[in-house]
Scaffold this active site. Structure first.
Site: not given
Length: 361
Positions: A96, A203, A244, A254-255
Site C-alpha cells: 500500500r 470501515q 495516513d 486520510n480515507k
C-alpha cells in the site's frame, strides 16, 4: 474466542514459531477471526486486502512480519541475511503506497538489523523481535498522549463526527482519531459520536461503530451523505479523524471522503481536527500534491457487500482509497507532543526539531 490485551482486542501478536497472528478486520463485526500468517505472500495479502489496516497498525504489522520472516532467511552470513530481509521489506512496503507508517517501520527494522550486523544471526533475529515489540509499545504510548491532547479539545456533552476508523483496531490501543472518545468514557465525560459509514469499504460501519458500541461509547451510525444534515442540525461540535500521511504544509491524506467532511465543517463553522502520531508526518513531503493515492479494485464499488452487483460490469468506476484534506480546512493536527496549528511547517519544526536539524546544516 477473541484475544484480549488489557481489555482491548489484540489485533497483532507473534504466534508460535515464525508466525504472526492478526485479527481479520474484513470479517468484523459479525465474526471475530484470527489468522496465523507464516509466509511473505500471506503477510503482503493481509495488508493489501485490508485484513490488517490503519496506518499505525500497518506499520506495527510490518515490523512483526519482518521479525517473523527473518527466522526463515537461510543465509550463512549477515550480508546474505540483510539482502534477504531488505527484499522482504521492499515487498511488504509495496502493498500500500499512501500510509507513511508502513515505509517508516520497514526502514526502522532494516536499520535495527544493520546496527546488530556484527553479532551472530540469532542475535540479530532476537533484536528484530525486540524492536517490533518496542514499536508496538511506543504506539500505545503515542496513542494515549494523542488521546489526552484530543480530549482537551472537547467538552462534556459534545457531539463529534468521525470518518473511517482510527480506533484501537487501526493502531495498538485507544487509537488516534477515535482515541479521545475512549478516554472520555473512562473518565465519565459524556460525548456522542456520529460515525460516517465510509463507503465503499464501510470501515465506519463495520469497525468504528463496532468498537464504540463494545466500549459503551454512545454513537450513531450515519450514511456518508448525511454528515451535512447532522452538522446543520447542530448535533456536531467537532470533527476528529485519523490520517495516513501528513505533508509539511499540513495537507493530510486520510480515507476517501475525509476532505468532503472538512469542507462541510468549515461551512458550518465546526472545528476539524486530524489526529496522528509523528510517524505519520512525512517530513520529506512538501505538500499533499506529492502524496501518492492508492487506487483500488472497482469491484469494491460495484459489488462488495451486495448480494448482486449494483452497477453493470461495463460501468467505469473510480476508486481512490484516500483523498487529501487541504491544510486550510484543518483547525489543528493533534500529535503525541501537542497540537500543531497553521502555519504547520513552523509548528512541526517547534515540536519535532530533530527532523529539521539535518536540513538546517
Amino acid at each position: 474466542m477473541a484475544q484480549q490485551d488489557g481489555g482491548h482486542l489484540e489485533n497483532i501478536r507473534f504466534g508460535q514459531g515464525d508466525t504472526v497472528v492478526i485479527l481479520d478486520q474484513t470479517r468484523l463485526p459479525n465474526e471475530t477471526v484470527y489468522l496465523t500468517l507464516s509466509t511473505a505472500q500471506q503477510m503482503y495479502d493481509a495488508i493489501a486486502r485490508l485484513q490488517v489496516r490503519g496506518a499505525p497498525a500497518i506499520g506495527i504489522f510490518a515490523a512483526y512480519a519482518l521479525a517473523a520472516l527473518a527466522g526463515g532467511i537461510g543465509a550463512a552470513d549477515f550480508d546474505g541475511f540483510y539482502d534477504g530481509l531488505r527484499a522482504l521489506g521492499a515487498y511488504l512496503d509495496s502493498a500500500r503506497p499512501t500510509a507513511a507508517n508502513l515505509h517508516r517501520m520497514v526502514t526502522r527494522m532494516l536499520d535495527t538489523a544493520r546496527r546488530h550486523g556484527g553479532e551472530p544471526l540469532e542475535s540479530v533475529r532476537s533484536a528484530l523481535r525486540g524492536e517490533a515489540r518496542a514499536i508496538r509499545a511506543e504506539d500505545i504510548d503515542m496513542c494515549r498522549r494523542i488521546s489526552e491532547f484530543g480530549l482537551g479539545l472537547l467538552h462534556d456533552g459534545d457531539g463529534v463526527l468521525t470518518h473511517c476508523n482510527a480506533g484501537p483496531l487501526a493502531t495498538s490501543r485507544y487509537g488516534t482519531g477515535q482515541g479521545p472518545f475512549y478516554l472520555a468514557k473512562e473518565r465519565g465525560i459524556n460525548l456522542h459520536v456520529y460515525c460516517d459509514e465510509t463507503r465503499p469499504l464501510l470501515q465506519g460501519a463495520r469497525l468504528t461503530s463496532y468498537e464504540l458500541q463494545q466500549a459503551g461509547v454512545p454513537c450513531t451510525l450515519i450514511c456518508d451523505n448525511m454528515a451535512s444534515l447532522v452538522m446543520k442540525q447542530g448535533k456536531v461540535q467537532a470533527c476528529m479523524v485519523g490520517c495516513d500521511r501528513v505533508a509539511l504544509n499540513g495537507d493530510a491524506a486520510n480515507k476517501i471522503g475525509t476532505s468532503g467532511v472538512a469542507v462541510l465543517a468549515q461551512y458550518y463553522g465546526i472545528p476539524f481536527y486530524v489526529l496522528g502520531p509523528s510517524t505519520t508526518i512525512d517530513f520529506a513531503c512538501e505538500t499533499g500534491d506529492d502524496i501518492v493515492i492508492e487506487q483500488r479494485d472497482p469491484a469494491e464499488i460495484r459489488e462488495m457487500f451486495y448480494r448482486e452487483p449494483m452497477a453493470l460490469p461495463e460501468v467505469d468506476c473510480f476508486n481512490p482509497a484516500f483523498d487529501v484534506t487541504d491544510h486550510t480546512l484543518i483547525t489543528g493536527i493533534v500529535t503525541e507532543r501537542g497540537i500543531c496549528r497553521a502555519p504547520y511547517r513552523e509548528s512541526f519544526q517547534k515540536l519535532f526539531p530533530e527532523h529539521f536539524a539535518a536540513a538546517e546544516h
